[in-house]
Design a protein around this motif. Structure first.
Motif, PDB file in Angstrom:
ATOM      1  N   VAL A  71       0.729  -1.100   0.051  1.00 20.20           N
ATOM      2  CA  VAL A  71      -0.167   0.153  -0.100  1.00 20.20           C
ATOM      3  C   VAL A  71       0.937   1.303   0.100  1.00 20.20           C
ATOM      4  CG1 VAL A  71      -2.009   1.226   1.299  1.00 20.20           C
ATOM      5  CG2 VAL A  71      -1.917  -1.113   1.167  1.00 20.20           C
ATOM      6  N   LEU A  72       0.793   2.082  -1.133  1.00 14.61           N
ATOM      7  CA  LEU A  72       1.581   3.253  -1.353  1.00 14.61           C
ATOM      8  C   LEU A  72       1.140   4.357  -0.608  1.00 14.61           C
ATOM      9  CD1 LEU A  72       2.641   2.413  -4.915  1.00 14.61           C
ATOM     10  CD2 LEU A  72       4.127   2.058  -2.974  1.00 14.61           C
ATOM     11  N   PHE A  73      -0.116   4.383  -0.740  1.00 11.79           N
ATOM     12  CA  PHE A  73      -0.776   5.490  -0.339  1.00 11.79           C
ATOM     13  C   PHE A  73      -2.246   5.387  -0.150  1.00 11.79           C
ATOM     14  CE2 PHE A  73      -2.854   9.907  -1.446  1.00 11.79           C
ATOM     15  CZ  PHE A  73      -2.470  10.806  -0.592  1.00 11.79           C
ATOM     16  N   GLU A  74      -2.767   6.330   0.864  1.00 12.77           N
ATOM     17  CA  GLU A  74      -4.167   5.990   1.073  1.00 12.77           C
ATOM     18  C   GLU A  74      -4.884   7.168   1.411  1.00 12.77           C
ATOM     19  OE1 GLU A  74      -4.552   2.987   4.251  1.00 12.77           O
ATOM     20  OE2 GLU A  74      -4.554   4.592   5.660  1.00 12.77           O
ATOM     21  N   ASP A  75      -6.196   7.609   1.152  1.00 13.51           N
ATOM     22  CA  ASP A  75      -6.662   8.796   1.496  1.00 13.51           C
ATOM     23  C   ASP A  75      -8.201   8.409   1.442  1.00 13.51           C
ATOM     24  OD1 ASP A  75      -6.854  11.360   2.480  1.00 13.51           O
ATOM     25  OD2 ASP A  75      -6.546  12.248   0.524  1.00 13.51           O
ATOM     26  N   ARG A  76      -8.821   9.579   2.000  1.00  9.20           N
ATOM     27  CA  ARG A  76     -10.375   9.553   2.080  1.00  9.20           C
ATOM     28  C   ARG A  76     -10.909  11.063   1.757  1.00  9.20           C
ATOM     29  NH1 ARG A  76     -12.126  13.188   5.930  1.00  9.20           N
ATOM     30  NH2 ARG A  76     -11.076  12.620   8.118  1.00  9.20           N
ATOM     31  N   ASN A  77     -12.278  11.128   1.290  1.00  9.31           N
ATOM     32  CA  ASN A  77     -12.898  12.333   1.140  1.00  9.31           C
ATOM     33  C   ASN A  77     -12.813  13.157   2.066  1.00  9.31           C
ATOM     34  OD1 ASN A  77     -15.712  13.968   1.175  1.00  9.31           O
ATOM     35  ND2 ASN A  77     -15.678  13.252  -0.897  1.00  9.31           N
ATOM     36  N   ARG A  78     -12.379  14.615   1.582  1.00 11.85           N
ATOM     37  CA  ARG A  78     -12.222  15.482   2.631  1.00 11.85           C
ATOM     38  C   ARG A  78     -12.811  16.789   1.958  1.00 11.85           C
ATOM     39  NH1 ARG A  78      -8.009  14.121   5.872  1.00 11.85           N
ATOM     40  NH2 ARG A  78      -6.863  12.315   4.960  1.00 11.85           N
ATOM     41  N   VAL A  79     -13.895  16.787   1.663  1.00 15.37           N
ATOM     42  CA  VAL A  79     -14.927  17.973   0.966  1.00 15.37           C
ATOM     43  C   VAL A  79     -15.515  18.818   2.072  1.00 15.37           C
ATOM     44  CG1 VAL A  79     -15.065  16.790  -1.180  1.00 15.37           C
ATOM     45  CG2 VAL A  79     -17.172  16.759   0.476  1.00 15.37           C
ATOM     46  N   ALA A  80     -15.323  18.395   3.174  1.00 18.97           N
ATOM     47  CA  ALA A  80     -16.339  19.364   4.379  1.00 18.97           C
ATOM     48  C   ALA A  80     -15.748  20.614   4.440  1.00 18.97           C
ATOM     49  CB  ALA A  80     -16.274  18.551   5.501  1.00 18.97           C
ATOM     50  N   GLY A  81     -14.433  20.846   4.119  1.00 22.32           N
ATOM     51  CA  GLY A  81     -13.662  22.010   4.269  1.00 22.32           C
ATOM     52  C   GLY A  81     -14.332  23.007   2.960  1.00 22.32           C
ATOM     53  N   GLY A  82     -15.212  22.556   2.168  1.00 20.92           N
ATOM     54  CA  GLY A  82     -15.669  23.346   0.988  1.00 20.92           C
ATOM     55  C   GLY A  82     -15.106  23.188  -0.636  1.00 20.92           C
ATOM     56  N   ASP A  83     -14.121  22.444  -0.459  1.00 24.14           N
ATOM     57  CA  ASP A  83     -13.659  22.025  -1.789  1.00 24.14           C
ATOM     58  C   ASP A  83     -14.060  20.913  -2.239  1.00 24.14           C
ATOM     59  OD1 ASP A  83     -12.065  21.254  -4.022  1.00 24.14           O
ATOM     60  OD2 ASP A  83      -9.932  21.930  -2.911  1.00 24.14           O
ATOM     61  N   GLN A  84     -15.008  20.883  -3.186  1.00 24.30           N
ATOM     62  CA  GLN A  84     -15.616  19.732  -3.840  1.00 24.30           C
ATOM     63  C   GLN A  84     -14.865  18.611  -4.507  1.00 24.30           C
ATOM     64  OE1 GLN A  84     -18.692  18.518  -2.229  1.00 24.30           O
ATOM     65  NE2 GLN A  84     -18.629  20.215  -1.183  1.00 24.30           N
ATOM     66  N   THR A  85     -13.554  19.191  -4.851  1.00 24.72           N
ATOM     67  CA  THR A  85     -12.662  18.032  -5.528  1.00 24.72           C
ATOM     68  C   THR A  85     -11.978  17.579  -4.696  1.00 24.72           C
ATOM     69  OG1 THR A  85     -10.877  19.785  -5.725  1.00 24.72           O
ATOM     70  CG2 THR A  85     -12.442  20.032  -7.632  1.00 24.72           C
ATOM     71  N   ARG A  86     -11.957  17.611  -3.273  1.00 19.74           N
ATOM     72  CA  ARG A  86     -10.964  16.901  -2.457  1.00 19.74           C
ATOM     73  C   ARG A  86     -11.531  15.317  -2.275  1.00 19.74           C
ATOM     74  NH1 ARG A  86      -7.860  19.636   1.104  1.00 19.74           N
ATOM     75  NH2 ARG A  86      -6.983  17.665   1.530  1.00 19.74           N
ATOM     76  N   HIS A  87     -11.468  14.578  -3.519  1.00 21.82           N
ATOM     77  CA  HIS A  87     -11.834  13.290  -3.811  1.00 21.82           C
ATOM     78  C   HIS A  87     -10.447  12.390  -3.608  1.00 21.82           C
ATOM     79  CE1 HIS A  87     -15.653  14.107  -6.421  1.00 21.82           C
ATOM     80  NE2 HIS A  87     -15.507  14.727  -5.157  1.00 21.82           N
ATOM     81  N   PRO A  88     -10.582  11.232  -2.720  1.00 23.53           N
ATOM     82  CA  PRO A  88      -9.302  10.563  -2.579  1.00 23.53           C
ATOM     83  C   PRO A  88      -8.803  10.112  -3.948  1.00 23.53           C
ATOM     84  CG  PRO A  88     -11.348   9.364  -1.855  1.00 23.53           C
ATOM     85  CD  PRO A  88     -11.811  10.562  -2.341  1.00 23.53           C
TER      86      PRO A  88
END
Ligand code: ZN
Length: 160
Positions: free
Chosen positions: A38-55
């Motif tokens: 597993v090189l990298f992992e992330d999750r959705n982070r749109v709550a701050g207002g930027d709707q492009t913050r998809h993992p």
């Protein structure tokens, strides 16, 4: 889809749950190398207002910055929900390989219709309508109910 794929998808669903509980939308994704790391992992982070913050978008940017083209091509992206068109395009532009998802955009669209959720600003196209050269596998029937439950909690929260 084998047990290794399901293990990675389960981690994506855990990340999706973490995102939901932190006020974001329930989506999580992993980038896994050809050797299974597993090189990298992330999750959705749109709550701050930027709707492009998809993992999946973060994964594409991370891969472009950190992996040579041949390693990107051999890497696999696991995700709790099929890539949206923005993320499918980013995935293809940086030359990443196979995608394995737990639930499809068609399933999410059907759930939204069932729950009366208004369509978003971007069409829920399948990955291969945007990135026809990317091998895609999913959904994973074992995980659909769990993802649906997370999405339903988001829909309930959004309607309040
Ligand atoms: Zn996306």
């Amino acid at each position: 889809m084998n047990e290794t794929d399901l293990t990675h998808l389960r981690r994506c669903v855990d990340l999706a749950r973490e995102a939901l509980e932190d006020g974001d939308e329930p989506f999580g994704s992993l980038l896994v190398s050809a050797t299974g790391e597993v090189l990298f992992e992330d999750r959705n982070r749109v709550a701050g207002g930027d709707q492009t913050r998809h993992p999946e978008f973060e994964i594409a940017r991370w891969a472009a910055a950190h992996l040579p083209p041949e390693e990107r091509r051999d890497a696999v992206v696991y995700t709790s929900g099929e890539h949206c068109p923005m993320c499918a395009a980013a995935h293809a532009w940086v030359g990443l390989g196979r995608i394995v998802y737990a639930t499809s955009s068609a399933q999410l669209g059907a759930w939204h219709a069932e729950w009366g959720v208004a369509p978003g600003p971007v069409a829920g196209l399948p990955i291969q309508a945007v990135a026809p050269g990317v091998p895609v596998e999913g959904p994973a029937d074992q995980l659909v109910d769990e993802v649906k439950e997370l999405q339903h909690r988001l829909a309930e929260r959004s309607s309040r």
